[in-house]
Design a protein around this motif. Structure first.
Motif, mmCIF file in Angstrom:
data_model
loop_
_atom_site.group_PDB
_atom_site.id
_atom_site.type_symbol
_atom_site.label_atom_id
_atom_site.label_comp_id
_atom_site.label_asym_id
_atom_site.label_seq_id
_atom_site.Cartn_x
_atom_site.Cartn_y
_atom_site.Cartn_z
ATOM 1 N N LEU A 276 0.827 -1.204 0.000
ATOM 2 C CA LEU A 276 0.000 0.000 0.000
ATOM 3 C C LEU A 276 0.861 1.254 0.000
ATOM 4 O O LEU A 276 0.565 2.234 -0.702
ATOM 5 C CB LEU A 276 -0.917 -0.009 1.226
ATOM 6 C CG LEU A 276 -2.023 -1.070 1.243
ATOM 7 C CD1 LEU A 276 -2.652 -1.173 2.634
ATOM 8 C CD2 LEU A 276 -3.098 -0.750 0.204
ATOM 9 N N VAL A 277 1.922 1.238 0.794
ATOM 10 C CA VAL A 277 2.824 2.392 0.853
ATOM 11 C C VAL A 277 3.456 2.647 -0.508
ATOM 12 O O VAL A 277 3.503 3.786 -0.990
ATOM 13 C CB VAL A 277 3.916 2.160 1.918
ATOM 14 C CG1 VAL A 277 5.004 3.228 1.812
ATOM 15 C CG2 VAL A 277 3.313 2.162 3.319
ATOM 16 N N ALA A 278 3.946 1.598 -1.137
ATOM 17 C CA ALA A 278 4.672 1.759 -2.399
ATOM 18 C C ALA A 278 3.796 2.315 -3.513
ATOM 19 O O ALA A 278 4.240 3.131 -4.321
ATOM 20 C CB ALA A 278 5.272 0.421 -2.823
ATOM 21 N N ILE A 279 2.535 1.882 -3.570
ATOM 22 C CA ILE A 279 1.676 2.312 -4.670
ATOM 23 C C ILE A 279 1.073 3.684 -4.436
ATOM 24 O O ILE A 279 0.586 4.328 -5.387
ATOM 25 C CB ILE A 279 0.544 1.271 -4.904
ATOM 26 C CG1 ILE A 279 -0.086 1.458 -6.300
ATOM 27 C CG2 ILE A 279 -0.521 1.370 -3.821
ATOM 28 C CD1 ILE A 279 0.875 1.331 -7.450
ATOM 29 N N THR A 280 1.121 4.183 -3.218
ATOM 30 C CA THR A 280 0.473 5.463 -2.904
ATOM 31 C C THR A 280 0.928 6.610 -3.807
ATOM 32 O O THR A 280 0.089 7.335 -4.332
ATOM 33 C CB THR A 280 0.694 5.815 -1.419
ATOM 34 O OG1 THR A 280 -0.030 4.872 -0.618
ATOM 35 C CG2 THR A 280 0.184 7.208 -1.097
ATOM 36 N N PRO A 281 2.226 6.830 -4.022
ATOM 37 C CA PRO A 281 2.604 7.957 -4.889
ATOM 38 C C PRO A 281 2.272 7.741 -6.357
ATOM 39 O O PRO A 281 2.267 8.697 -7.141
ATOM 40 C CB PRO A 281 4.116 8.061 -4.686
ATOM 41 C CG PRO A 281 4.536 6.696 -4.263
ATOM 42 C CD PRO A 281 3.400 6.160 -3.446
ATOM 43 N N ALA A 282 1.960 6.506 -6.742
ATOM 44 C CA ALA A 282 1.779 6.185 -8.162
ATOM 45 C C ALA A 282 0.384 5.699 -8.510
ATOM 46 O O ALA A 282 0.118 5.375 -9.668
ATOM 47 C CB ALA A 282 2.790 5.103 -8.562
ATOM 48 N N ALA A 283 -0.532 5.676 -7.547
ATOM 49 C CA ALA A 283 -1.805 4.974 -7.730
ATOM 50 C C ALA A 283 -2.575 5.393 -8.969
ATOM 51 O O ALA A 283 -3.206 4.558 -9.629
ATOM 52 C CB ALA A 283 -2.680 5.163 -6.486
ATOM 53 N N GLY A 284 -2.560 6.654 -9.314
ATOM 54 C CA GLY A 284 -3.310 7.137 -10.465
ATOM 55 C C GLY A 284 -2.463 7.348 -11.702
ATOM 56 O O GLY A 284 -2.935 7.927 -12.691
ATOM 57 N N PHE A 285 -1.210 6.877 -11.670
ATOM 58 C CA PHE A 285 -0.285 7.150 -12.772
ATOM 59 C C PHE A 285 0.181 5.903 -13.520
ATOM 60 O O PHE A 285 0.762 6.024 -14.600
ATOM 61 C CB PHE A 285 0.974 7.862 -12.244
ATOM 62 C CG PHE A 285 0.710 9.183 -11.583
ATOM 63 C CD1 PHE A 285 -0.099 10.139 -12.186
ATOM 64 C CD2 PHE A 285 1.281 9.478 -10.357
ATOM 65 C CE1 PHE A 285 -0.337 11.363 -11.576
ATOM 66 C CE2 PHE A 285 1.058 10.705 -9.735
ATOM 67 C CZ PHE A 285 0.242 11.648 -10.346
ATOM 68 N N VAL A 286 -0.035 4.710 -12.971
ATOM 69 C CA VAL A 286 0.549 3.509 -13.563
ATOM 70 C C VAL A 286 -0.531 2.496 -13.918
ATOM 71 O O VAL A 286 -1.657 2.569 -13.432
ATOM 72 C CB VAL A 286 1.577 2.854 -12.616
ATOM 73 C CG1 VAL A 286 2.682 3.837 -12.260
ATOM 74 C CG2 VAL A 286 0.908 2.332 -11.338
ATOM 75 N N GLU A 287 -0.158 1.530 -14.737
ATOM 76 C CA GLU A 287 -1.073 0.462 -15.126
ATOM 77 C C GLU A 287 -1.073 -0.634 -14.060
ATOM 78 O O GLU A 287 -0.110 -0.782 -13.308
ATOM 79 C CB GLU A 287 -0.651 -0.102 -16.481
ATOM 80 C CG GLU A 287 -0.746 0.912 -17.621
ATOM 81 C CD GLU A 287 -0.341 0.316 -18.946
ATOM 82 O OE1 GLU A 287 -1.209 -0.322 -19.590
ATOM 83 O OE2 GLU A 287 0.828 0.459 -19.344
ATOM 84 N N PRO A 288 -2.157 -1.426 -13.998
ATOM 85 C CA PRO A 288 -2.246 -2.462 -12.958
ATOM 86 C C PRO A 288 -1.098 -3.464 -12.958
ATOM 87 O O PRO A 288 -0.670 -3.912 -11.892
ATOM 88 C CB PRO A 288 -3.589 -3.139 -13.262
ATOM 89 C CG PRO A 288 -4.412 -2.040 -13.864
ATOM 90 C CD PRO A 288 -3.445 -1.258 -14.707
#
Length: 422
Positions: A276-288
């Motif tokens: 959860l921590v790792a994806i927080t800065p990128a959640a709306g910028f990267v593909e699944p």
């Protein structure tokens, strides 16, 4: 006002508010039996501190003013003056908005709450409760709002605009800042008695699982709500949150199976949080697919930080706030510079993988450096001031530490009927 957007943001705000009590259970389960009440009390007092400080000046310093200032917002919205009056104006007299501005105040307040609460994990079991309160009160008024403005303050902001670093939901603002602050405080307070010579085992594994579940549930408001609209970006952020956290669980348990031969529930919960921590800065910028990669990579890195780096450097971050949040936040921020889809970027630059251009990756790295420098210096100054105010000591007496902070600091016990060894 759009009713659907307003309802969406209200629900997301409540989900983020839900995360802080969840963290209390997570931290409480990780702590020793004699300190569980104190550990949870530090998290709960963060709710009270931020509810006041954010209303008094935090919101204004972060998002007030007319824009253009690189470091802070303004002084025009102290005590949220005028916010109710704006609601009473004729519709044509105010700038159109999709949802009430007060919802955004509460949403950002919830972010500040969970950030502040994370810090307390670094000093569990030995810091004086009064000193914790004093430090957190100052930090939420003087550090967090300025960092939030530098990253999310819009035009003219130092990190978000001038440097051009991306932070969708709090890699810099929430996780790096809280984890680093936990480390600074832990080093200022000193190591627990017996650190390195005895094993500190979690006292309640079901508490840890419950806390992780509450954090996971609330995190969907945390990341999806950062789209500020019930649209495709919110949906992407939600899916990426699921993918990264799930991959973090699998990856952590696999590492445990290889290193210590047995996967654990505590490890699974920690891997969930790391993802959860790792994806927080990128959640709306990267593909699944990239979000899965985030989760697979972050768990081994955080496992290394907690199991090896912590021992090597001999710092006593009691509940591993630094090893999970700061290390995971740095990794997530850097990976954003690699995997950001160009069309989703807030700037003119996309990730290295898509463009072959190192510009965004460099901006991400520079933004992290600025965050670490600003927060680190402010933390050190505030800790020294608070230490001086408490007659040169931030920690409890050796007798109080041996007795347990539940009784020594609060005069109560989480398990009054228990008479065995801690």
């Amino acid at each position: 006002m759009d009713g659907g957007t307003s309802a969406f943001m209200l629900v997301c705000t409540m989900l983020v508010l839900f995360m802080t009590p969840g963290l209390a259970f997570f931290y409480g389960g990780l702590s020793r039996r004699k300190n569980v009440g104190n550990t949870m009390a530090m998290v709960f007092v963060s709710i009270g501190i931020v509810a006041v400080s954010w209303t008094v000046c935090g919101w204004s310093l972060a998002y007030g003013g007319d824009g253009g200032n690189p470091v802070f917002g303004g002084f025009d919205q102290f005590f949220l003056l005028g916010s109710v009056g704006d609601m009473l104006l004729e519709p044509d007299a105010v700038e159109p908005a999709a949802y009430p501005s007060l919802v955004d105040v509460a949403f950002q307040m919830a972010f500040c709450m969970i950030t502040t609460a994370i810090i307390t994990g670094g000093v569990a079991g030995r810091m004086r409760f009064g000193a914790v309160v004093a430090f957190l009160a100052a930090w939420t008024m003087l550090v967090y709002p300025l960092l939030a403005h530098m990253v999310w303050g819009g035009e003219g902001s130092l990190v978000g605009d001038t440097i051009g670093a991306l932070d969708f939901a709090g890699g810099d603002v929430v996780h790096i800042s809280s984890g680093l602050t936990a480390l600074v405080l832990a080093m200022m307070v000193g190591r627990r008695h017996g650190f390195g010579a005895m094993s500190y085992r979690p006292h309640n594994v079901p508490f840890i699982a419950l806390g992780a579940a509450l954090l996971w549930f609330g995190w969907f408001g945390f990341n999806a709500g950062s789209a500020f609209a019930p649209d495709g970006i919110a949906a992407l952020a939600l899916v990426n949150t699921v993918c990264a956290s799930g991959a973090g669980v699998v990856s952590w348990m696999l590492v445990e199976r290889i290193v210590v031969k047995k996967p654990t529930l505590v490890g699974a919960a920690t891997g969930l949080v790391a993802g959860l921590v790792a994806i927080t800065p990128a959640a709306g910028f990267v593909e699944p697919w990239a979000a899965i990669l985030f989760g697979l990579v972050v768990s081994p890195v955080c496992f290394w930080a907690i199991s090896w780096l912590k021992k090597k450097l001999a710092y006593d971050d009691a509940l591993d706030a630094f090893g999970c949040h700061c290390v995971g936040g740095v990794l997530g921020g850097l990976l954003t510079g690699v995997f950001c889809v160009p069309e989703l970027s807030w700037t003119d630059f996309g990730g290295l993988l898509y463009t072959g251009d190192f510009h965004l990756l460099g901006a991400q790295a520079l933004g992290i450096v600025v965050t670490v420098a600003f927060v680190g210096v402010c933390d050190l100054v505030l800790a020294l001031v608070v230490k001086a105010c408490f007659r040169g000591s931030l920690r409890v007496t050796p007798e109080a530490e041996a007795q347990g902070l539940d009784v020594a600091e609060h005069g109560e016990s989480a398990y009054p009927a228990y008479v065995g060894l801690d």
